[in-house]
Write an enzyme that holds these catalytic residues in place. Structure first.
Site, short mmCIF file in Angstrom:
data_model
loop_
_atom_site.label_atom_id
_atom_site.label_comp_id
_atom_site.label_asym_id
_atom_site.label_seq_id
_atom_site.Cartn_x
_atom_site.Cartn_y
_atom_site.Cartn_z
N ASP A 177 36.58 46.02 41.07
CA ASP A 177 36.62 45.90 42.52
C ASP A 177 38.04 45.83 43.07
O ASP A 177 38.42 44.88 43.75
CB ASP A 177 35.81 44.64 42.89
CG ASP A 177 35.69 44.42 44.37
OD1 ASP A 177 35.48 45.39 45.11
OD2 ASP A 177 35.82 43.24 44.80
N GLU A 418 35.17 39.56 33.24
CA GLU A 418 33.78 40.00 33.42
C GLU A 418 33.37 41.16 32.54
O GLU A 418 32.80 42.15 33.02
CB GLU A 418 33.51 40.32 34.90
CG GLU A 418 33.71 39.12 35.79
CD GLU A 418 33.10 39.25 37.18
OE1 GLU A 418 32.54 40.31 37.48
OE2 GLU A 418 33.17 38.27 37.94
N TYR A 471 29.39 33.64 42.59
CA TYR A 471 29.45 33.78 44.04
C TYR A 471 28.23 33.17 44.73
O TYR A 471 27.46 33.85 45.39
CB TYR A 471 29.67 35.25 44.39
CG TYR A 471 31.11 35.63 44.08
CD1 TYR A 471 32.09 35.48 45.04
CD2 TYR A 471 31.48 36.05 42.81
CE1 TYR A 471 33.41 35.75 44.75
CE2 TYR A 471 32.79 36.33 42.51
CZ TYR A 471 33.75 36.18 43.49
OH TYR A 471 35.08 36.44 43.21
N GLU A 507 36.45 32.07 39.76
CA GLU A 507 36.24 32.80 41.01
C GLU A 507 35.05 32.23 41.75
O GLU A 507 34.01 31.97 41.14
CB GLU A 507 35.95 34.30 40.76
CG GLU A 507 37.12 35.09 40.25
CD GLU A 507 36.79 36.58 40.06
OE1 GLU A 507 35.83 37.08 40.69
OE2 GLU A 507 37.50 37.25 39.30
#
Ligand code: GCB
Length: 601
Positions: A177, A418, A471, A507
């Protein structure tokens, strides 16, 4: 291939450094024949003399993608060409070796000097160099040509896939990303060394005990080292020699050392000594000299804690990117200094170089200011695990560790962000990756930054510190901020229970459009980002009581550009600062927390 050290070019009594930055010529081959540059030997002539080739100007260092208004340059897949001319002074013919060093070219590069291939390098964000003495014309004009390829495939680090659109144009796909910026994105230097020269230096702190520090060092010399001796002096900030030796390897004892402390943990953080290596010939005359800044500090860890100089540390900071308007990932000194100003203003003591190694000039500032770094290699979102990939992944780590091994700011090596560790192939793959790191450096702990469900992950058995990204309130349970704190706590505890290691949340966050306001808070608004942070802070405070939770990192320091997709409005907006480095409401909120944490040390 250059197998030696990768010391940053520094001037000294025996070395001169010249910048090759500036405006270079730049050309994109015709898409119908991407290899035409090789077929027509573009490296043998000035690009501007190639018939019918459109040559434009391109700044170095910079990513080339956003400099012009031409989308074909921004979205180009494959080779581009750069060249420039430069002079080598006449009197340099007496200098014995001349080198060229690129801070980074993304993703792969071939470099010619006066038509001779002098080096090839693959993997962006890492430096490479070569001696070029024999190809130079002294007192005359010389030419340097660079072919740069941004293509990412299944066996590149990071991985990508190239597809062909209906009209035949190539399109680069990738799952990570951030925008796949490319080009000569860091400074280029030409520099001199003597024929017999200091090739590499390694220094680390073995222990600090009873007001004595014990350092171990090694200086490797190449050329005709047989007739030289090596004099080592360790100088403090006042240039007073505090330790010394006449051996090229061994130990140094420093009495009453000034330790390297993280920012906010000490009134004078980031204290650096100068490790000075002088090579002397039989007559005691200086042959070569290199001075390396070093910090005296230890890192130790247990299954619940991380210690700097035997003091437990709690990490609070963010994931970041090298990213800004126009220059992309190109090194830019004003931007870097602004970033450090903001990092210190907000009261962060650490950040992760997500998702690739950052410029050496950026790392220097972390050393100087005491900002702790989780140093990540360029492996991100790996999906397919193969032996060829493993070899390159290891190379990226070897090059990273060679570059950053002496940096006091680097406290953890991150092997990957990740990766798809739900696949069984990942387990053995990462065992080998972590073994490789340990074969190069046992003085720092390792981590893999995970996003898979804790129940399916096996590869984290090999690391020293658990890192996870999640998230809550964004990709999951959007809008339901009242359940976030308990989800975060549950997950952090599950990671610790399964692996029995310290845990960092690397994160968390949510996209936020600056200036968008809603009361009560509503997704994408500044209020929502503030509330999302608060719900995480609640969890972090409770987790800290549990004794294994050692760090919180918000995603992201600043907004950044991504590939084009309908989920991204002008890029990823999870920054607490905008892309132009102005604070959102969340930055003020985070600042209160981070300074509050610092008060508790
Ligand atoms: C992640 C990635 C990061 C992305 C972020 C997001 O998990 O590690 O590179 O930018 O999520 O905002 O989606």
């Amino acid at each position: 291939i250059h197998r030696g050290g990768i010391l940053f070019p520094r001037e000294s009594e025996t070395r001169q450094v010249v910048s090759l930055d500036g405006i270079w010529n730049f050309a994109v081959p015709d898409t119908n024949n991407p290899l035409m540059g090789f077929q027509h030997h573009w490296y043998k002539t000035d690009l501007r003399e190639v018939p019918k080739l459109e040559v434009i100007q391109m700044p170095v260092p910079a990513s080339y993608n956003d400099v012009t208004t031409n989308w074909k340059i921004r979205d180009h897949v494959g080779l581009v060409w750069y060249d420039r001319t430069f002079y080598v002074p006449r009197h340099w013919s007496d200098v014995e070796r001349i080198w060229v060093r690129f801070g980074s070219v993304s993703y792969a590069a071939q470099v010619w000097v006066n038509g001779h291939l002098v080096m090839s390098h693959e993997i962006g964000h890492l430096p490479f160099l070569s001696e070029v003495t024999q190809y130079l014309k002294f007192g005359k004009e010389n030419r340097m040509t660079v072919a740069c390829d941004n293509t990412l495939l299944a066996d590149t680090v990071p991985q990508g896939r190239v597809s062909e659109l209906e009209n035949g144009r190539l399109h680069q796909d990738y799952t990570f990303d951030f925008f796949n910026y490319a080009g000569i994105d860091r400074p280029v230097y030409m520099y001199t060394t003597p024929k017999t020269y200091i090739d590499d230096i390694t220094v680390f702190t073995i222990d600090v005990r009873e007001s004595q520090a014990l350092l171990q060092y090694n200086v490797s010399v190449l050329g005709d080292a047989g007739n030289t001796t090596c004099r080592i002096s360790l100088l403090d900030k006042n240039k007073t020699v505090v330790a010394g030796s006449e051996e090229s390897f061994g130990t140094l004892t420093v009495e009453h050392p000034r330790l390297w402390w993280p920012y906010l943990m000490h009134p004078e953080p980031g204290y650096l000594y100068s490790f000075q290596a002088e090579l002397l010939d039989d007559n005691g005359d200086l042959v070569d000299k290199y001075t390396l800044p070093i910090g005296i500090r230890t890192i130790t860890w247990t299954n619940t804690s991380l210690y700097i100089n035997k003091q437990p540390v709690y990490l609070h900071g963010f994931g970041r990117h090298e990213d800004s308007d126009i220059r992309g990932k190109g090194f830019d000194a004003p931007l870097v200094l602004r970033d450090y100003d903001l990092i210190q203003w907000v009261g962060a003591n650490a950040y992760r170089t997500s998702h690739y190694p950052y410029a050496e000039e950026i790392m220097d500032l972390a050393d100087q200011r005491g900002i702790m770094i989780i140093d990540e290699c360029p492996s991100v979102n790996t999906e397919f695990f193969s032996d060829t990939l493993l070899v390159k992944h290891k190379v990226s780590l070897s090059e990273l560790i060679k570059r950053d091994k002496n940096r006091p700011a680097v406290i953890i090596w991150s092997a990957s962000n990740e990766p798809r560790t739900q696949y069984s192939a990942a387990k053995n793959y990462f065992k080998k990756v972590i073994d490789h790191i340990k074969s190069l450096d046992v003085s720092r702990p390792t981590t893999i930054v995970e996003a898979q469900n804790v129940n399916v992950v096996e590869s984290s058995y090999y690391v020293d510190i658990i890192s996870f990204n999640r998230y809550n309130g964004w990709y999951q349970n959007e809008g339901n901020l009242d359940i976030v704190a308990s989800l975060v706590m549950k997950e952090a505890k599950a990671w610790h229970e399964k692996f029995n290691k310290p845990v960092i949340m690397q994160e968390y966050g949510g996209d936020t459009l600056e200036g968008l306001h809603f009361a009560p808070s509503y997704i994408w608004s500044e209020e929502y980002q503030v509330s999302l942070l608060s719900s995480h802070f609640q969890a972090f405070d409770q987790l800290r009581e549990e004794g294994f939770f050692i760090g919180e990192f918000i995603w992201n320091f600043a907004d950044f550009k991504t590939a084009q997709t309908y989920t991204r409005v002008g890029g990823n907006k999870k920054g607490i600062f905008t892309r132009s480095r102005q604070p959102k409401a969340s930055a003020h909120h985070l600042r209160r927390r981070y300074w509050g944490l610092a008060q508790q040390y």
